[in-house]
Design a protein around this motif. Sequence first.
Motif, PDB file in Angstrom:
ATOM      1  N   GLU A   1       0.913 -10.559  -5.791  1.00 56.40           N
ATOM      2  CA  GLU A   1       0.127 -11.399  -6.693  1.00 56.40           C
ATOM      3  C   GLU A   1      -0.360 -10.562  -7.882  1.00 56.40           C
ATOM      4  OE1 GLU A   1      -1.868 -14.846  -3.831  1.00 56.40           O
ATOM      5  OE2 GLU A   1      -3.146 -13.315  -4.770  1.00 56.40           O
ATOM      6  N   GLN A   2      -0.637 -11.230  -8.958  1.00 54.64           N
ATOM      7  CA  GLN A   2      -1.189 -10.573 -10.135  1.00 54.64           C
ATOM      8  C   GLN A   2      -2.237 -11.488 -10.762  1.00 54.64           C
ATOM      9  OE1 GLN A   2      -0.053  -7.230 -11.472  1.00 54.64           O
ATOM     10  NE2 GLN A   2      -2.181  -7.684 -11.975  1.00 54.64           N
ATOM     11  N   LEU A   3      -3.319 -10.894 -11.232  1.00 55.19           N
ATOM     12  CA  LEU A   3      -4.383 -11.640 -11.875  1.00 55.19           C
ATOM     13  C   LEU A   3      -4.466 -11.213 -13.343  1.00 55.19           C
ATOM     14  CD1 LEU A   3      -6.933 -13.429 -12.018  1.00 55.19           C
ATOM     15  CD2 LEU A   3      -8.226 -11.520 -11.045  1.00 55.19           C
ATOM     16  N   PHE A   4      -4.215 -12.173 -14.239  1.00 57.48           N
ATOM     17  CA  PHE A   4      -4.288 -11.931 -15.678  1.00 57.48           C
ATOM     18  C   PHE A   4      -5.439 -12.725 -16.288  1.00 57.48           C
ATOM     19  CE2 PHE A   4       0.252 -11.572 -14.640  1.00 57.48           C
ATOM     20  CZ  PHE A   4       0.590 -10.359 -15.242  1.00 57.48           C
ATOM     21  N   ILE A   5      -6.102 -12.143 -17.262  1.00 57.80           N
ATOM     22  CA  ILE A   5      -7.028 -12.905 -18.106  1.00 57.80           C
ATOM     23  C   ILE A   5      -6.530 -12.769 -19.532  1.00 57.80           C
ATOM     24  CG2 ILE A   5      -9.381 -13.176 -18.959  1.00 57.80           C
ATOM     25  CD1 ILE A   5     -10.396 -12.174 -16.292  1.00 57.80           C
TER      26      ILE A   5
ATOM     27  N   ILE B   1      -5.941  -7.454 -30.211  1.00 61.06           N
ATOM     28  CA  ILE B   1      -6.451  -8.561 -29.398  1.00 61.06           C
ATOM     29  C   ILE B   1      -6.053  -8.297 -27.955  1.00 61.06           C
ATOM     30  CG2 ILE B   1      -6.353 -11.046 -29.004  1.00 61.06           C
ATOM     31  CD1 ILE B   1      -5.660 -11.322 -32.022  1.00 61.06           C
ATOM     32  N   GLN B   2      -7.037  -8.110 -27.104  1.00 62.38           N
ATOM     33  CA  GLN B   2      -6.780  -7.624 -25.745  1.00 62.38           C
ATOM     34  C   GLN B   2      -7.141  -8.645 -24.685  1.00 62.38           C
ATOM     35  OE1 GLN B   2      -9.100  -4.050 -25.481  1.00 62.38           O
ATOM     36  NE2 GLN B   2      -7.724  -2.854 -26.751  1.00 62.38           N
ATOM     37  N   GLY B   3      -6.372  -8.641 -23.606  1.00 63.40           N
ATOM     38  CA  GLY B   3      -6.710  -9.369 -22.403  1.00 63.40           C
ATOM     39  C   GLY B   3      -7.027  -8.370 -21.303  1.00 63.40           C
ATOM     40  N   ASP B   4      -6.958  -8.825 -20.039  1.00 61.73           N
ATOM     41  CA  ASP B   4      -7.256  -7.943 -18.911  1.00 61.73           C
ATOM     42  C   ASP B   4      -6.313  -8.231 -17.758  1.00 61.73           C
ATOM     43  OD1 ASP B   4      -9.869  -6.526 -19.710  1.00 61.73           O
ATOM     44  OD2 ASP B   4     -10.343  -8.627 -20.089  1.00 61.73           O
ATOM     45  N   ILE B   5      -6.074  -7.199 -16.975  1.00 63.22           N
ATOM     46  CA  ILE B   5      -5.340  -7.331 -15.719  1.00 63.22           C
ATOM     47  C   ILE B   5      -6.222  -6.761 -14.615  1.00 63.22           C
ATOM     48  CG2 ILE B   5      -3.270  -6.721 -14.419  1.00 63.22           C
ATOM     49  CD1 ILE B   5      -1.824  -6.321 -17.077  1.00 63.22           C
ATOM     50  N   PHE B   6      -6.452  -7.547 -13.555  1.00 61.21           N
ATOM     51  CA  PHE B   6      -7.269  -7.108 -12.436  1.00 61.21           C
ATOM     52  C   PHE B   6      -6.446  -7.112 -11.149  1.00 61.21           C
ATOM     53  CE2 PHE B   6     -10.440  -8.776 -15.422  1.00 61.21           C
ATOM     54  CZ  PHE B   6     -11.322  -7.703 -15.462  1.00 61.21           C
ATOM     55  N   PRO B   7      -6.805  -6.269 -10.207  1.00 66.82           N
ATOM     56  CA  PRO B   7      -6.084  -6.277  -8.927  1.00 66.82           C
ATOM     57  C   PRO B   7      -6.243  -7.617  -8.216  1.00 66.82           C
ATOM     58  CG  PRO B   7      -7.493  -4.338  -9.133  1.00 66.82           C
ATOM     59  CD  PRO B   7      -7.869  -5.250 -10.242  1.00 66.82           C
TER      60      PRO B   7
END
Length: 490
Positions: free
Chosen positions: A141-145, A129-135
């Motif tokens: 700062e960090q952006l997580f989904i 089960i995967q999420g995502d990390i974007f710049p």
Amino acid sequence: MTTVSQDKPYQDSYQCYIHGQWVSAASGQTTPVENPANGAVFSQVPDCSTEQAQAALESSQSAFDGWQDLPAIERAKYLFAMIEKLKERREQFAQLLVLEQGKTLVEARFEVDDTINYLEYSAQAARRIQGDIFPADNVNEQLFIQKVPYGVTVGLCAFNYPLALIGRKVGPALVTGNTMVLKPHEATPVTAMEFAKIIDEIGLPPGVLNIISGSGAGIGAYLVESPITKLVTVTGSIRAGQAIYKSASENITALSLELGGKASFIVMDDADIDKAAEAAVISRYANCGQVCICNELVLVHKDVAAEFTQKVIEKTKQLTVGNPMGDVNMGPSVTAQGLARIEDIVRQTVNEGATIALGGKRPPGAEFKNGNWYEPTILTGVGADMTAAKEEIFGPVMPIVEIDSYEQALEITNRRNDGLSAYLFTNNYKTFMHAAKKMEVGTIFINRQIVGYIQGYHSGHKQSGVGGEDGIYGIEGYLQKRVLYLSYDD
């Protein structure tokens, strides 16, 4: 809960399973369950009340926090335990499916195996089960989904695959951290009640999976309309899906609807006719034609129509119909209502000018006097606007329409309001690449018969549904996205 005796795979009566307890209907009323091969009542299940449906929902709601907090791999262990129980009882469940649904014993054993595969795929997905990390756009700062469960889900099952649909829904729902209230179809609830024994025996925490029985218009609608319900997964007809869509609108409940369709079976003049004819027969009469992705309408090029039709008739004549516990190819339809609809569609289509080339009636003989029997049937001289070419038959009737071109077949397929699946037999790569782009359906079988891989995806376009099941996309259908914007200092 009474134990199944050694001489039969079912009980004479059942209770529902709510919060780890066996519960009878509050009213005392029960629903009789018939054997479609002879019309005899062989068991009964509770006709649960809306108050009991509410209790099931509240039970699943109370279990949700603890269940989602378990690591996914721990949740998967319960699925593996279900699998082991199903393996031990493979023959019992297979025989039960024959008695309750009418499919042949060979098909029933395949269904048990498919259920095991569905559960196994979901269990193995626990670590995937995967999420995502974007710049982020700023420093520090960090952006997580993140992907998170919905909460309480409701599973509503159709009558054509009483066990496989349980595995198809329960596996992904539970491994992703959701809880579920499951309601089987009122015509085939006994399999679900036997499955409830498995979840009780493996010690699944109370409320994680509740199984209740009753009518779709009654407790089914109640479950869908409840504000507790956060996701509804349905396998059923378009008409049922439309009603559920409306019922879910008040709370804007998430939906996964796998609905009906009328699959075109297109045979072009450059096709392998022997292969196409064999696939047409298998893909029409599997499970007595009660598969949503079955070959529902043959569209065959006029230059090969005579050869194809003759080969299909010859192959269909070889099918044996009879006691589904025996060595036969086809059993009865599940319900008397479904049989009456099949008979009516054939009658109307013949009145419109079509010809019964094979079948078209109840099989002769005393063994077919009772039950929902119909011969494997082929209709020729069918026009694209005749009843059998327009209505989903969901039974062992194959209408054959002659076409002039691929473009005509595409137009007939795409003008429908539904779009679940289609078949295309051609050796022209330009034709099947065009179909891949332009054919408005969720699944296209190119030069092959009906199939459904666990790792694939089963979804419909247009009125054939929203969302879908199976594979990684099916798992993701039980997860919603949560976005985190994280700011931190050096």
